[in-house]
Scaffold this motif. Sequence first.
Motif, PDB file in Angstrom:
ATOM      1  N   GLU A   1       0.830  -1.196   0.000  1.00  0.00           N
ATOM      2  CA  GLU A   1       0.000   0.000   0.000  1.00  0.00           C
ATOM      3  C   GLU A   1       0.872   1.257   0.000  1.00  0.00           C
ATOM      4  O   GLU A   1       0.544   2.248  -0.669  1.00  0.00           O
ATOM      5  N   GLU A   2       1.976   1.220   0.732  1.00  0.00           N
ATOM      6  CA  GLU A   2       2.914   2.353   0.747  1.00  0.00           C
ATOM      7  C   GLU A   2       3.511   2.575  -0.631  1.00  0.00           C
ATOM      8  O   GLU A   2       3.610   3.711  -1.108  1.00  0.00           O
ATOM      9  N   GLN A   3       3.926   1.489  -1.262  1.00  0.00           N
ATOM     10  CA  GLN A   3       4.516   1.600  -2.596  1.00  0.00           C
ATOM     11  C   GLN A   3       3.506   2.150  -3.598  1.00  0.00           C
ATOM     12  O   GLN A   3       3.843   2.996  -4.436  1.00  0.00           O
ATOM     13  N   ILE A   4       2.283   1.695  -3.507  1.00  0.00           N
ATOM     14  CA  ILE A   4       1.240   2.194  -4.404  1.00  0.00           C
ATOM     15  C   ILE A   4       1.015   3.685  -4.170  1.00  0.00           C
ATOM     16  O   ILE A   4       0.868   4.458  -5.120  1.00  0.00           O
ATOM     17  N   ALA A   5       1.015   4.111  -2.928  1.00  0.00           N
ATOM     18  CA  ALA A   5       0.820   5.528  -2.610  1.00  0.00           C
ATOM     19  C   ALA A   5       1.954   6.360  -3.193  1.00  0.00           C
ATOM     20  O   ALA A   5       1.726   7.436  -3.767  1.00  0.00           O
ATOM     21  N   HIS A   6       3.196   5.868  -3.048  1.00  0.00           N
ATOM     22  CA  HIS A   6       4.348   6.596  -3.602  1.00  0.00           C
ATOM     23  C   HIS A   6       4.274   6.651  -5.129  1.00  0.00           C
ATOM     24  O   HIS A   6       4.541   7.697  -5.739  1.00  0.00           O
ATOM     25  N   LEU A   7       3.927   5.533  -5.739  1.00  0.00           N
ATOM     26  CA  LEU A   7       3.818   5.506  -7.200  1.00  0.00           C
ATOM     27  C   LEU A   7       2.696   6.410  -7.694  1.00  0.00           C
ATOM     28  O   LEU A   7       2.844   7.096  -8.713  1.00  0.00           O
ATOM     29  N   THR A   8       1.586   6.426  -6.979  1.00  0.00           N
ATOM     30  CA  THR A   8       0.472   7.296  -7.346  1.00  0.00           C
ATOM     31  C   THR A   8       0.897   8.754  -7.276  1.00  0.00           C
ATOM     32  O   THR A   8       0.596   9.555  -8.176  1.00  0.00           O
ATOM     33  N   ARG A   9       1.623   9.110  -6.224  1.00  0.00           N
ATOM     34  CA  ARG A   9       2.101  10.490  -6.100  1.00  0.00           C
ATOM     35  C   ARG A   9       3.081  10.825  -7.225  1.00  0.00           C
ATOM     36  O   ARG A   9       3.035  11.910  -7.804  1.00  0.00           O
ATOM     37  N   ALA A  10       3.972   9.890  -7.553  1.00  0.00           N
ATOM     38  CA  ALA A  10       4.935  10.120  -8.625  1.00  0.00           C
ATOM     39  C   ALA A  10       4.219  10.321  -9.963  1.00  0.00           C
ATOM     40  O   ALA A  10       4.572  11.216 -10.741  1.00  0.00           O
ATOM     41  N   VAL A  11       3.210   9.540 -10.228  1.00  0.00           N
ATOM     42  CA  VAL A  11       2.446   9.672 -11.472  1.00  0.00           C
ATOM     43  C   VAL A  11       1.734  11.030 -11.503  1.00  0.00           C
ATOM     44  O   VAL A  11       1.725  11.717 -12.532  1.00  0.00           O
ATOM     45  N   ASP A  12       1.147  11.430 -10.387  1.00  0.00           N
ATOM     46  CA  ASP A  12       0.481  12.736 -10.325  1.00  0.00           C
ATOM     47  C   ASP A  12       1.475  13.870 -10.558  1.00  0.00           C
ATOM     48  O   ASP A  12       1.178  14.830 -11.283  1.00  0.00           O
ATOM     49  N   ASP A  13       2.648  13.778  -9.936  1.00  0.00           N
ATOM     50  CA  ASP A  13       3.675  14.807 -10.128  1.00  0.00           C
ATOM     51  C   ASP A  13       4.116  14.881 -11.591  1.00  0.00           C
ATOM     52  O   ASP A  13       4.249  15.970 -12.157  1.00  0.00           O
ATOM     53  N   LEU A  14       4.339  13.711 -12.192  1.00  0.00           N
ATOM     54  CA  LEU A  14       4.759  13.677 -13.596  1.00  0.00           C
ATOM     55  C   LEU A  14       3.657  14.207 -14.511  1.00  0.00           C
ATOM     56  O   LEU A  14       3.937  14.905 -15.494  1.00  0.00           O
ATOM     57  N   SER A  15       2.423  13.920 -14.175  1.00  0.00           N
ATOM     58  CA  SER A  15       1.306  14.424 -14.968  1.00  0.00           C
ATOM     59  C   SER A  15       1.259  15.948 -14.918  1.00  0.00           C
ATOM     60  O   SER A  15       1.029  16.606 -15.944  1.00  0.00           O
ATOM     61  N   ASP A  16       1.484  16.522 -13.740  1.00  0.00           N
ATOM     62  CA  ASP A  16       1.515  17.981 -13.612  1.00  0.00           C
ATOM     63  C   ASP A  16       2.649  18.577 -14.436  1.00  0.00           C
ATOM     64  O   ASP A  16       2.481  19.616 -15.091  1.00  0.00           O
ATOM     65  N   ILE A  17       3.797  17.924 -14.423  1.00  0.00           N
ATOM     66  CA  ILE A  17       4.952  18.416 -15.183  1.00  0.00           C
ATOM     67  C   ILE A  17       4.653  18.375 -16.685  1.00  0.00           C
ATOM     68  O   ILE A  17       4.932  19.329 -17.410  1.00  0.00           O
ATOM     69  N   VAL A  18       4.069  17.284 -17.144  1.00  0.00           N
ATOM     70  CA  VAL A  18       3.739  17.157 -18.568  1.00  0.00           C
ATOM     71  C   VAL A  18       2.725  18.224 -18.977  1.00  0.00           C
ATOM     72  O   VAL A  18       2.853  18.843 -20.038  1.00  0.00           O
ATOM     73  N   ALA A  19       1.739  18.472 -18.136  1.00  0.00           N
ATOM     74  CA  ALA A  19       0.731  19.494 -18.452  1.00  0.00           C
ATOM     75  C   ALA A  19       1.382  20.876 -18.531  1.00  0.00           C
ATOM     76  O   ALA A  19       1.078  21.664 -19.433  1.00  0.00           O
ATOM     77  N   ARG A  20       2.298  21.175 -17.609  1.00  0.00           N
ATOM     78  CA  ARG A  20       2.983  22.469 -17.641  1.00  0.00           C
ATOM     79  C   ARG A  20       3.842  22.597 -18.893  1.00  0.00           C
ATOM     80  O   ARG A  20       3.853  23.631 -19.558  1.00  0.00           O
ATOM     81  N   GLN A  21       4.550  21.522 -19.237  1.00  0.00           N
ATOM     82  CA  GLN A  21       5.398  21.557 -20.416  1.00  0.00           C
ATOM     83  C   GLN A  21       4.570  21.712 -21.685  1.00  0.00           C
ATOM     84  O   GLN A  21       4.997  22.378 -22.629  1.00  0.00           O
ATOM     85  N   GLU A  22       3.389  21.127 -21.722  1.00  0.00           N
ATOM     86  CA  GLU A  22       2.524  21.280 -22.891  1.00  0.00           C
ATOM     87  C   GLU A  22       2.164  22.754 -23.083  1.00  0.00           C
ATOM     88  O   GLU A  22       2.197  23.279 -24.199  1.00  0.00           O
ATOM     89  N   GLY A  23       1.845  23.428 -21.989  1.00  0.00           N
ATOM     90  CA  GLY A  23       1.547  24.858 -22.075  1.00  0.00           C
ATOM     91  C   GLY A  23       2.743  25.656 -22.553  1.00  0.00           C
ATOM     92  O   GLY A  23       2.604  26.577 -23.372  1.00  0.00           O
TER      93      GLY A  23
END
Length: 64
Positions: free
Chosen positions: A5-27
């Motif tokens: 569950e801890e690993q899933i939480a960390h991976l979920t946060r990493a995916v969310d962070d990367l998604s935010d970065i990709v969205a910013r870079q698209e702009g």
Amino acid sequence: MEKLEEQIAHLTRAVDDLSDIVARQEGEIVTLNRRVHMLMQREGEREASSGGAVVLGDEKPPHY
């Protein structure tokens, strides 16, 4: 089970962070593409208004 569950939480946060970065870079890419397009139009207008004169930077030196 708790470790997974801890690993899933960390991976979920990493995916969310990367998604935010990709969205910013698209702009940023959209903005940069607009600026390049604007600069190309401006350069085209400048070349057209100069009467087709050769830009000195593109001119070969006399010894060639």
